[in-house]
Motif scaffolding. Structure first.
Motif, PDB file in Angstrom:
ATOM      1  N   ALA A 149     -11.373  19.132  17.814  1.00 27.72           N
ATOM      2  CA  ALA A 149     -12.179  19.570  16.485  1.00 27.72           C
ATOM      3  C   ALA A 149     -12.429  18.183  16.143  1.00 27.72           C
ATOM      4  CB  ALA A 149     -10.452  19.222  15.329  1.00 27.72           C
ATOM      5  N   ASP A 150     -12.490  16.593  16.497  1.00 31.80           N
ATOM      6  CA  ASP A 150     -13.550  15.566  16.647  1.00 31.80           C
ATOM      7  C   ASP A 150     -14.806  15.900  16.285  1.00 31.80           C
ATOM      8  OD1 ASP A 150     -11.546  14.638  14.460  1.00 31.80           O
ATOM      9  OD2 ASP A 150     -10.908  13.207  15.927  1.00 31.80           O
ATOM     10  N   LEU A 151     -14.526  16.084  18.043  1.00 32.56           N
ATOM     11  CA  LEU A 151     -15.720  16.207  18.370  1.00 32.56           C
ATOM     12  C   LEU A 151     -16.857  17.450  17.975  1.00 32.56           C
ATOM     13  CD1 LEU A 151     -14.109  16.912  22.670  1.00 32.56           C
ATOM     14  CD2 LEU A 151     -16.252  14.565  21.301  1.00 32.56           C
ATOM     15  N   HIS A 152     -15.885  18.799  17.433  1.00 30.32           N
ATOM     16  CA  HIS A 152     -17.210  19.394  16.563  1.00 30.32           C
ATOM     17  C   HIS A 152     -16.982  18.889  15.238  1.00 30.32           C
ATOM     18  CE1 HIS A 152     -15.364  23.546  18.521  1.00 30.32           C
ATOM     19  NE2 HIS A 152     -15.525  22.452  19.457  1.00 30.32           N
ATOM     20  N   HIS A 153     -16.716  17.876  14.601  1.00 30.55           N
ATOM     21  CA  HIS A 153     -17.469  17.420  13.613  1.00 30.55           C
ATOM     22  C   HIS A 153     -18.003  16.942  13.997  1.00 30.55           C
ATOM     23  CE1 HIS A 153     -17.071  15.800   9.304  1.00 30.55           C
ATOM     24  NE2 HIS A 153     -16.872  14.930  10.327  1.00 30.55           N
ATOM     25  N   ILE A 154     -18.142  15.907  14.771  1.00 31.76           N
ATOM     26  CA  ILE A 154     -19.264  15.039  15.165  1.00 31.76           C
ATOM     27  C   ILE A 154     -20.684  15.659  15.552  1.00 31.76           C
ATOM     28  CG2 ILE A 154     -20.041  12.782  16.579  1.00 31.76           C
ATOM     29  CD1 ILE A 154     -16.728  12.243  16.642  1.00 31.76           C
ATOM     30  N   ILE A 155     -20.086  17.114  15.543  1.00 36.09           N
ATOM     31  CA  ILE A 155     -21.734  17.474  16.822  1.00 36.09           C
ATOM     32  C   ILE A 155     -22.605  18.471  15.391  1.00 36.09           C
ATOM     33  CG2 ILE A 155     -22.061  19.616  18.053  1.00 36.09           C
ATOM     34  CD1 ILE A 155     -20.015  18.597  20.105  1.00 36.09           C
ATOM     35  N   GLN A 156     -21.542  18.421  14.517  1.00 36.88           N
ATOM     36  CA  GLN A 156     -21.940  19.338  13.520  1.00 36.88           C
ATOM     37  C   GLN A 156     -22.705  18.724  12.072  1.00 36.88           C
ATOM     38  OE1 GLN A 156     -18.739  21.768  11.357  1.00 36.88           O
ATOM     39  NE2 GLN A 156     -19.955  21.801   9.172  1.00 36.88           N
ATOM     40  N   GLU A 157     -22.299  17.327  12.617  1.00 40.32           N
ATOM     41  CA  GLU A 157     -22.569  16.065  11.138  1.00 40.32           C
ATOM     42  C   GLU A 157     -23.537  15.211  11.652  1.00 40.32           C
ATOM     43  OE1 GLU A 157     -21.748  15.887   7.640  1.00 40.32           O
ATOM     44  OE2 GLU A 157     -20.794  18.133   7.808  1.00 40.32           O
ATOM     45  N   ALA A 158     -23.962  15.064  12.794  1.00 37.45           N
ATOM     46  CA  ALA A 158     -24.854  14.428  13.355  1.00 37.45           C
ATOM     47  C   ALA A 158     -26.215  14.310  13.060  1.00 37.45           C
ATOM     48  CB  ALA A 158     -24.644  14.562  14.865  1.00 37.45           C
ATOM     49  N   GLY A 159     -26.871  15.768  13.120  1.00 38.54           N
ATOM     50  CA  GLY A 159     -27.816  15.900  12.635  1.00 38.54           C
ATOM     51  C   GLY A 159     -28.185  14.913  11.114  1.00 38.54           C
ATOM     52  N   ASN A 160     -27.147  15.173  10.276  1.00 37.21           N
ATOM     53  CA  ASN A 160     -27.672  14.725   9.128  1.00 37.21           C
ATOM     54  C   ASN A 160     -27.599  12.728   9.346  1.00 37.21           C
ATOM     55  OD1 ASN A 160     -26.889  16.724   7.741  1.00 37.21           O
ATOM     56  ND2 ASN A 160     -24.965  16.370   8.069  1.00 37.21           N
ATOM     57  N   TYR A 161     -27.360  11.683  10.473  1.00 40.51           N
ATOM     58  CA  TYR A 161     -27.576  10.933  10.712  1.00 40.51           C
ATOM     59  C   TYR A 161     -28.583  10.439  11.691  1.00 40.51           C
ATOM     60  CZ  TYR A 161     -22.577  10.908   8.301  1.00 40.51           C
ATOM     61  OH  TYR A 161     -21.854  11.164   7.437  1.00 40.51           O
ATOM     62  N   LEU A 162     -29.031  11.429  12.393  1.00 36.64           N
ATOM     63  CA  LEU A 162     -30.379  10.696  12.826  1.00 36.64           C
ATOM     64  C   LEU A 162     -31.529  11.233  13.217  1.00 36.64           C
ATOM     65  CD1 LEU A 162     -28.248  13.055  16.743  1.00 36.64           C
ATOM     66  CD2 LEU A 162     -28.805  10.315  16.286  1.00 36.64           C
ATOM     67  N   VAL A 163     -32.590  10.518  13.439  1.00 40.65           N
ATOM     68  CA  VAL A 163     -33.830  11.069  13.589  1.00 40.65           C
ATOM     69  C   VAL A 163     -34.043  11.730  14.244  1.00 40.65           C
ATOM     70  CG1 VAL A 163     -34.361   8.428  13.476  1.00 40.65           C
ATOM     71  CG2 VAL A 163     -34.556   9.024  15.118  1.00 40.65           C
ATOM     72  N   ASN A 164     -35.117  13.055  13.612  1.00 43.08           N
ATOM     73  CA  ASN A 164     -35.541  14.159  14.565  1.00 43.08           C
ATOM     74  C   ASN A 164     -35.644  13.731  16.320  1.00 43.08           C
ATOM     75  OD1 ASN A 164     -36.251  16.597  15.398  1.00 43.08           O
ATOM     76  ND2 ASN A 164     -38.544  16.524  15.239  1.00 43.08           N
ATOM     77  N   ALA A 165     -35.011  14.038  17.365  1.00 40.24           N
ATOM     78  CA  ALA A 165     -35.166  13.294  18.784  1.00 40.24           C
ATOM     79  C   ALA A 165     -34.246  12.563  18.837  1.00 40.24           C
ATOM     80  CB  ALA A 165     -36.877  13.507  19.067  1.00 40.24           C
ATOM     81  N   GLY A 166     -33.793  12.036  17.815  1.00 40.91           N
ATOM     82  CA  GLY A 166     -32.503  11.326  18.023  1.00 40.91           C
ATOM     83  C   GLY A 166     -31.228  11.832  19.141  1.00 40.91           C
ATOM     84  N   TYR A 167     -30.845  10.971  19.987  1.00 43.93           N
ATOM     85  CA  TYR A 167     -29.536  11.123  21.074  1.00 43.93           C
ATOM     86  C   TYR A 167     -28.438  11.166  20.671  1.00 43.93           C
ATOM     87  CZ  TYR A 167     -33.314  11.768  24.129  1.00 43.93           C
ATOM     88  OH  TYR A 167     -34.598  11.694  25.418  1.00 43.93           O
ATOM     89  N   LEU A 168     -27.181  12.007  21.085  1.00 47.62           N
ATOM     90  CA  LEU A 168     -25.837  12.022  20.656  1.00 47.62           C
ATOM     91  C   LEU A 168     -25.043  11.927  21.744  1.00 47.62           C
ATOM     92  CD1 LEU A 168     -23.010  12.235  18.681  1.00 47.62           C
ATOM     93  CD2 LEU A 168     -23.339  14.762  19.094  1.00 47.62           C
ATOM     94  N   ILE A 169     -24.260  11.014  22.074  1.00 46.31           N
ATOM     95  CA  ILE A 169     -24.210  11.302  23.376  1.00 46.31           C
ATOM     96  C   ILE A 169     -22.234  10.911  23.437  1.00 46.31           C
ATOM     97  CG2 ILE A 169     -23.522   9.007  25.480  1.00 46.31           C
ATOM     98  CD1 ILE A 169     -25.873   8.142  25.064  1.00 46.31           C
ATOM     99  N   LEU A 170     -21.173  11.783  23.525  1.00 48.17           N
ATOM    100  CA  LEU A 170     -20.041  12.020  23.628  1.00 48.17           C
ATOM    101  C   LEU A 170     -18.734  11.724  24.703  1.00 48.17           C
ATOM    102  CD1 LEU A 170     -20.743  14.821  20.664  1.00 48.17           C
ATOM    103  CD2 LEU A 170     -19.708  13.472  20.495  1.00 48.17           C
ATOM    104  N   GLU A 171     -17.296  11.342  25.081  1.00 52.34           N
ATOM    105  CA  GLU A 171     -16.857  11.607  26.193  1.00 52.34           C
ATOM    106  C   GLU A 171     -16.154  12.524  25.606  1.00 52.34           C
ATOM    107  OE1 GLU A 171     -13.543   8.752  27.860  1.00 52.34           O
ATOM    108  OE2 GLU A 171     -14.983   8.044  26.675  1.00 52.34           O
ATOM    109  N   HIS A 172     -15.775  13.147  26.892  1.00 50.84           N
ATOM    110  CA  HIS A 172     -14.785  14.522  25.615  1.00 50.84           C
ATOM    111  C   HIS A 172     -13.795  14.364  27.058  1.00 50.84           C
ATOM    112  CE1 HIS A 172     -17.806  16.301  28.939  1.00 50.84           C
ATOM    113  NE2 HIS A 172     -18.530  16.667  27.907  1.00 50.84           N
ATOM    114  N   GLY A 173     -12.729  15.301  26.973  1.00 53.94           N
ATOM    115  CA  GLY A 173     -11.855  15.511  28.333  1.00 53.94           C
ATOM    116  C   GLY A 173     -12.169  16.255  29.302  1.00 53.94           C
ATOM    117  N   TRP A 174     -11.714  15.969  30.438  1.00 54.24           N
ATOM    118  CA  TRP A 174     -12.548  16.801  31.630  1.00 54.24           C
ATOM    119  C   TRP A 174     -12.493  18.034  31.651  1.00 54.24           C
ATOM    120  CZ3 TRP A 174      -9.166  19.220  35.979  1.00 54.24           C
ATOM    121  CH2 TRP A 174      -7.667  19.223  35.767  1.00 54.24           C
ATOM    122  N   LYS A 175     -11.905  18.951  30.762  1.00 50.45           N
ATOM    123  CA  LYS A 175     -11.873  20.291  31.137  1.00 50.45           C
ATOM    124  C   LYS A 175     -13.081  20.613  29.250  1.00 50.45           C
ATOM    125  CE  LYS A 175      -7.747  21.589  33.672  1.00 50.45           C
ATOM    126  NZ  LYS A 175      -6.472  22.098  33.247  1.00 50.45           N
TER     127      LYS A 175
END
Length: 124
Positions: free
Chosen positions: A59-85
């Motif tokens: 849930a939180d990973l999806h929320h961050i991914i969905q909203e990140a474009g509102n916070y990043l410059v065009n061609a900005g990067y998003l790095i996420l830690e997530h579970g191994w599966k």
């Protein structure tokens, strides 16, 4: 890095930055409530909201991914830690929300635990 603006915050629609970011790094809660791998020692010292997320931990990973474009410059990067599966659903969500160049890194045990992508929204 010439200028680093370190912020700790909950991403929400009403809280837009004055200037978009070049990079967002997040280690959100990503453990499912019923995950048998959650070590009791960790759970004893960390609040559950820092570890456990709804939707099988996504849930939180999806929320961050969905909203990140509102916070990043065009061609900005998003790095996420997530579970191994969770690499595949995270990669699919990144692609769905305008990210490309998706890469996934492994931990010392060879498990996919980190995904990075560049935000490139469609033109037009």
């Amino acid at each position: 890095l010439h200028r680093v603006d370190r912020r700790q915050r909950q991403m929400c629609i009403r809280d837009r930055p004055v200037r978009p970011y070049d990079l967002i790094i997040s280690n959100p809660p990503y453990i499912a409530a019923d995950d048998p791998h959650l070590e009791s020692e960790v759970a004893a010292y960390e609040p559950s909201h820092a570890l456990i997320a709804k939707e099988q931990g996504l849930a939180d990973l999806h929320h961050i991914i969905q909203e990140a474009g509102n916070y990043l410059v065009n061609a900005g990067y998003l790095i996420l830690e997530h579970g191994w599966k969770q690499a595949k659903p995270v990669q699919e969500a990144l692609q769905k929300h305008g990210f490309s160049g998706i890469e996934t890194g492994t931990d010392l045990q060879g498990h996919e635990r980190l995904s990075m992508a560049q935000y490139k929204p469609p033109i037009g």
